[in-house]
Design a protein around this motif. Structure first.
Motif, mmCIF file in Angstrom:
data_model
loop_
_atom_site.group_PDB
_atom_site.id
_atom_site.type_symbol
_atom_site.label_atom_id
_atom_site.label_comp_id
_atom_site.label_asym_id
_atom_site.label_seq_id
_atom_site.Cartn_x
_atom_site.Cartn_y
_atom_site.Cartn_z
ATOM 1 N N VAL A 1 57.595 10.142 60.340
ATOM 2 C CA VAL A 1 59.557 10.096 59.913
ATOM 3 C C VAL A 1 59.582 8.860 59.433
ATOM 4 C CG1 VAL A 1 61.343 10.961 60.366
ATOM 5 C CG2 VAL A 1 59.396 12.237 61.234
ATOM 6 N N SER A 2 60.067 9.124 58.508
ATOM 7 C CA SER A 2 61.043 7.179 57.685
ATOM 8 C C SER A 2 62.417 7.238 57.148
ATOM 9 C CB SER A 2 59.786 6.484 57.291
ATOM 10 O OG SER A 2 59.960 7.778 55.720
ATOM 11 N N GLY A 3 63.280 6.291 57.723
ATOM 12 C CA GLY A 3 64.599 7.237 57.267
ATOM 13 C C GLY A 3 65.337 5.814 58.151
ATOM 14 N N SER A 4 66.257 5.534 57.210
ATOM 15 C CA SER A 4 67.546 4.753 57.588
ATOM 16 C C SER A 4 68.303 5.720 58.581
ATOM 17 C CB SER A 4 68.311 4.242 56.368
ATOM 18 O OG SER A 4 70.146 3.946 56.821
ATOM 19 N N PHE A 5 68.350 4.705 59.563
ATOM 20 C CA PHE A 5 69.619 5.330 60.741
ATOM 21 C C PHE A 5 70.721 5.006 59.880
ATOM 22 C CE2 PHE A 5 72.179 4.108 64.608
ATOM 23 C CZ PHE A 5 71.913 4.960 65.120
ATOM 24 N N ALA A 6 71.117 4.058 59.469
ATOM 25 C CA ALA A 6 72.589 3.929 58.397
ATOM 26 C C ALA A 6 72.942 5.640 58.133
ATOM 27 C CB ALA A 6 72.772 2.405 57.888
ATOM 28 N N ASN A 7 71.561 5.755 57.663
ATOM 29 C CA ASN A 7 72.117 7.148 56.862
ATOM 30 C C ASN A 7 72.161 7.877 57.410
ATOM 31 O OD1 ASN A 7 71.742 6.044 53.848
ATOM 32 N ND2 ASN A 7 69.871 6.496 53.261
ATOM 33 N N ILE A 8 71.772 8.186 58.717
ATOM 34 C CA ILE A 8 71.727 9.624 59.606
ATOM 35 C C ILE A 8 73.295 9.074 60.097
ATOM 36 C CG2 ILE A 8 71.091 10.487 62.275
ATOM 37 C CD1 ILE A 8 68.339 9.272 60.565
ATOM 38 N N MET A 9 73.981 7.953 60.799
ATOM 39 C CA MET A 9 75.123 8.115 60.970
ATOM 40 C C MET A 9 75.979 7.885 60.571
ATOM 41 S SD MET A 9 74.226 7.756 64.767
ATOM 42 C CE MET A 9 75.542 6.365 65.197
ATOM 43 N N GLY A 10 75.682 7.973 58.798
ATOM 44 C CA GLY A 10 76.819 8.372 57.257
ATOM 45 C C GLY A 10 76.433 9.801 57.509
ATOM 46 N N LEU B 1 70.683 12.096 74.402
ATOM 47 C CA LEU B 1 71.141 11.373 73.881
ATOM 48 C C LEU B 1 69.708 11.230 74.056
ATOM 49 C CD1 LEU B 1 74.943 9.676 73.968
ATOM 50 C CD2 LEU B 1 73.467 10.742 71.829
ATOM 51 N N SER B 2 69.310 9.985 75.081
ATOM 52 C CA SER B 2 68.222 9.993 75.530
ATOM 53 C C SER B 2 66.674 10.516 74.787
ATOM 54 C CB SER B 2 67.743 10.090 76.718
ATOM 55 O OG SER B 2 67.785 9.234 78.073
ATOM 56 N N GLN B 3 67.075 11.827 74.422
ATOM 57 C CA GLN B 3 65.584 12.628 73.734
ATOM 58 C C GLN B 3 65.785 12.387 71.956
ATOM 59 O OE1 GLN B 3 66.560 17.199 73.933
ATOM 60 N NE2 GLN B 3 63.865 17.235 74.633
ATOM 61 N N ALA B 4 67.874 12.259 72.083
ATOM 62 C CA ALA B 4 67.827 12.357 70.318
ATOM 63 C C ALA B 4 67.226 10.780 69.566
ATOM 64 C CB ALA B 4 69.356 12.614 69.785
ATOM 65 N N PHE B 5 67.410 9.776 70.339
ATOM 66 C CA PHE B 5 66.769 8.514 70.422
ATOM 67 C C PHE B 5 65.502 8.201 69.935
ATOM 68 C CE2 PHE B 5 71.189 7.047 70.308
ATOM 69 C CZ PHE B 5 71.446 6.242 69.510
ATOM 70 N N ALA B 6 65.044 9.306 71.391
ATOM 71 C CA ALA B 6 63.368 9.526 71.041
ATOM 72 C C ALA B 6 62.883 9.568 69.678
ATOM 73 C CB ALA B 6 63.331 9.481 72.445
ATOM 74 N N ARG B 7 63.182 10.888 69.306
ATOM 75 C CA ARG B 7 63.064 11.962 68.633
ATOM 76 C C ARG B 7 62.970 10.803 67.331
ATOM 77 N NH1 ARG B 7 64.521 18.078 69.644
ATOM 78 N NH2 ARG B 7 61.843 18.400 71.070
#
Length: 732
Positions: free
Chosen positions: A309-318, A422-428
């Motif tokens: 898994v790779s991707g832009s965190f900014a895209n996720i927040m977008g 939020l712990s699990q979401a960021f860990a994943r």
């Protein structure tokens, strides 16, 4: 039964037996009293003190044991001692006897009732504490209510002894006087009907209404007193004014508009409140992205090649932002204006119980009046005053959504629902997460087996759980951010890049000028509310996070109905908010969904229960989706299928729970769930299988044994050809 209680029961039985054997029921009759009055008069005149003492003692025993004859003894008090001495003796003896009966009932039965019906007893005690004296006085003033039943019933409540004794004495005085006075004219009394006529009973009934009338007057005076110093407007701009445009405020305004009331909604920030902008909607969008990443990373579970898994965190927040924008029209000012709600962008401060000053976001000011006002200003994340924390620029569930760079190491303080989600979401999503919790497990409001299931999953997914750790200081050490925690009397350093605080929420009351109304928020910022959600003034209400105690979007909407209806129609009837069937869900993986009592709560409240457990690794749909983990646990009344509580810890837990919530709300038992057709293969079949587990545990073994014999008999008396053949094969 304890030894002391057994002794009391035996003593009561002995006294009642002696009363019956000695002919008490025949002695304490009107005919017998009249027959022996002349003989007793002279002896009493010569031994007045002894006679009064003996009479009082017998009266106490009769009333304490709820024996028949108290009415005749009251007449005897007047016949033998006259109005003054008779009234004084009877009133004191009857009060003492009633008080003893009250204490005996409390000693023998109250503990048992509290264990079996804890919630019901608690609600009754709350009512008794508030209005018990009025209720008791009403019952005492109306002779149609048997006094011995009143003694026993009140003994089962938490009414204070002195209150019971005093109110009983005062309440019984009018009736006691009537009977004692009648006893002074005993010769003219041929039956008890001569003492209490229909007119007198009606007079007593009207007298019995006096406490209720008094309560109404007291409430009226109390309302007038609370408004003292404020001038009520002669006319109003609105029927209802709502401060706050979150879930509670939006529902309140919607209900008012639906019943054609004139309503205004004031919101200083964005409509939709926390749920839309910083809570439910964005967090669930982030959780979905995290779940997608977890699925890709473990695609081999489904026979596919695992994908790095790779991707832009900014895209996720977008994406999170786009989802908020997609939902936003549902809560927009334009939509609510179309429904008939006046929407104002600004803040409000109280001037009086009917008037607020509104400061528009563009700087303009105006004053608005309303018959009723609802405070629905929501809440905010609580940030504890830990040394050095402010310098770390902590993240909360409120400011998290402006984050554009994914932290490499995230420290989460708090093991509640928000911290866990939020712990699990960021860990994943690839962040190294350390979660700190002061207790010995996360989700402490759930049962230990639920917490253990989630903690095992968190550890499997790489979350560093630090239980029994308390953050006491934040600092920088050699250019690295460090949280110092106390653990087993030692200081432990935890390095991190960003810290997320999730230790609870506080109510938003700043700027409302509640002090003008004499309303003081609690330490956590929430405001005190009554059962009808009013706060101090009958026309001012609060609902949602600012009122508590449940800080869920659906709880806020639930409260909003009560606040709006009571605000608009409270002068006719007021509704007490009902929290009996309130579900909630923690959106981790597995989800944790619950309604009603947990096992821990049932034990704490002394509620007897049975547990039925169904493990989801047995569910075909769960197996097919490789989600065969978790369980359903249902608490029921012993021997019955009535549901006391249910928890679903597993995939789609929130959806599965809905069936149990509906069942609890409408009194549907597990038998009805079992008898309902559920499509195969679905997740909701698990509810039916849980109900089936309860049914198997309560199968009538005796009946089944007889049925087995019946079916064997139906096979016929002789040995079947197949049985003979099998027997021959075994011999060979």
């Amino acid at each position: 039964m304890s030894k002391k209680k057994l002794i009391v029961v035996v003593l009561i039985a002995v006294l009642v037996g002696a009363f019956l054997l000695l002919g008490g029921p025949e002695v304490l009759t009107l005919e017998n009293l009249k027959q022996h009055q002349a003989q007793l008069d002279q002896w009493i005149a010569d031994n007045l003190l002894l006679a009064v003492s003996g009479y009082a003692l017998v009266y106490v025993v009769v009333t304490a044991l709820s024996l028949p004859g108290a009415t005749v003894m009251t007449l005897a008090g007047g016949a033998f001692f006259g109005n003054l001495v008779g009234l004084l003796t009877v009133s004191l003896a009857s009060t003492l006897g009633a008080t003893l009966a009250f204490l005996v009932a409390r000693f023998l039965l109250r503990d048992t009732l509290k264990r079996k019906y804890a919630k019901t007893v608690r609600r009754i005690d709350e009512g008794i504490e508030k209005d018990g004296a009025f209720y008791l006085a009403t019952l005492r003033l109306v002779p149609v209510f048997p006094f011995f039943l009143i003694n026993l019933a009140m003994g089962l409540t938490a009414m204070k002894l002195r209150t019971y004794a005093l109110v009983s004495w005062l309440g019984m005085l009018p009736g006691t006087f009537v009977y004692v006075n009648a006893g002074t004219q005993l010769a003219g009394v041929s039956s008890l009907g001569d003492v209490v006529s229909a007119d007198l009973l009606l007079s007593f009934a009207l007298l019995g209404l006096f406490p209720l009338i008094a309560k109404f007057v007291v409430d009226f005076i109390r309302r007038r007193r609370v408004y003292r110093g404020f001038s009520k407007p002669s006319s109003f701009d609105y029927n209802l004014l709502v401060i706050g445009g979150g879930s509670a405020g939006l529902v309140s305004a919607y209900i008012a508009a639906a019943v054609k009331a004139k309503v205004v909604l004031i919101e200083r920030n964005r409509m939709g409140g926390d749920c839309l902008n910083t809570g439910c909607v964005p967090s669930k969008a982030l959780i979905k992205s995290a779940k997608a990443a977890d699925t890709m990373r473990h695609a081999d579970r489904y026979g596919l090649d695992a994908v790095p898994v790779s991707g832009s965190f900014a895209n996720i927040m977008g994406r999170v932002k786009r989802i908020i924008e997609k939902v936003e029209p549902h809560d927009s000012p334009e939509r609510y204006r179309s429904l008939g709600v006046d929407c104002i962008a600004g803040s409000a401060a109280f001037i009086s119980p009917w008037e607020v000053e509104v400061t528009h976001n563009d700087g303009g000011r105006e004053r608005l009046t309303a018959r009723s006002i609802i405070v629905a200003t929501g809440g905010r994340p609580f940030v504890p005053p830990i040394p050095g924390l402010e310098q770390m620029e902590p993240l909360t569930s409120e400011n998290l959504w402006s984050l554009q760079e994914q932290p490499e190491r995230l420290l989460v303080i708090g093991g509640g629902p928000i911290g866990c989600e939020l712990s699990q979401a960021f860990a994943r999503l690839g962040t190294r997460v350390t979660q700190v919790e002061t207790g010995d497990r996360i989700l402490v409001k759930e049962d230990a087996d639920v917490s253990e299931l989630l903690m095992e999953r968190f550890r499997d997914e790489g979350i560093d759980l630090r239980l029994n750790h308390r953050a006491v200081e934040f600092a920088e050490d050699n250019g690295e951010k460090v949280a110092w925690c106390e653990h087993n009397d030692e200081r432990v350093a935890i390095p991190f890049d960003r810290v997320l605080i999730a230790v609870g929420r506080a109510g938003n009351t700043e700027g409302l000028d509640l002090e003008t109304l004499g309303i003081e928020p609690r330490a956590n910022g929430t405001v005190p509310v009554a059962d009808d959600l009013s706060m101090r003034y009958p026309n001012i209400f609060a609902c949602g996070d600012v009122a508590g105690p449940y800080q869920f979007t659906h709880a806020a909407a639930h409260q909003a109905w009560y606040a709006a209806v009571n605000g608009l129609f409270g002068q006719f009837r007021r509704f007490r908010v009902d929290y009996r069937v309130l579900p909630w869900v923690t959106f981790t993986s597995p989800e944790v969904a619950r309604v009603g009592l947990s096992e821990d709560e049932a034990r704490e409240q002394g509620v007897d229960y049975e547990v039925t457990r169904y493990d989801l690794d047995d569910l075909d749909r769960a197996i097919a989706e490789d989600e065969d983990h978790g369980f359903i646990k249902v608490l029921t009344v012993p021997g019955k299928d009535r549901i006391l509580g249910a928890v679903v810890a597993g995939t789609h837990g929130g959806e599965i729970l809905a069936e149990f919530t509906l069942a609890m709300k409408h009194g549907i038992g597990l038998n009805k769930i079992l008898g309902t057709i559920h499509p195969y293969p679905t997740w909701n079949e698990s509810a039916k299988f849980a109900a089936g587990g309860w049914k198997r545990a309560h199968a009538p073994e005796g009946v089944l044994a007889w049925l087995a014999r019946f079916h064997r008999w139906r096979l016929g008396g002789g040995q079947s050809e197949r049985s003979r053949r099998k027997q021959g094969e075994s011999v060979t």
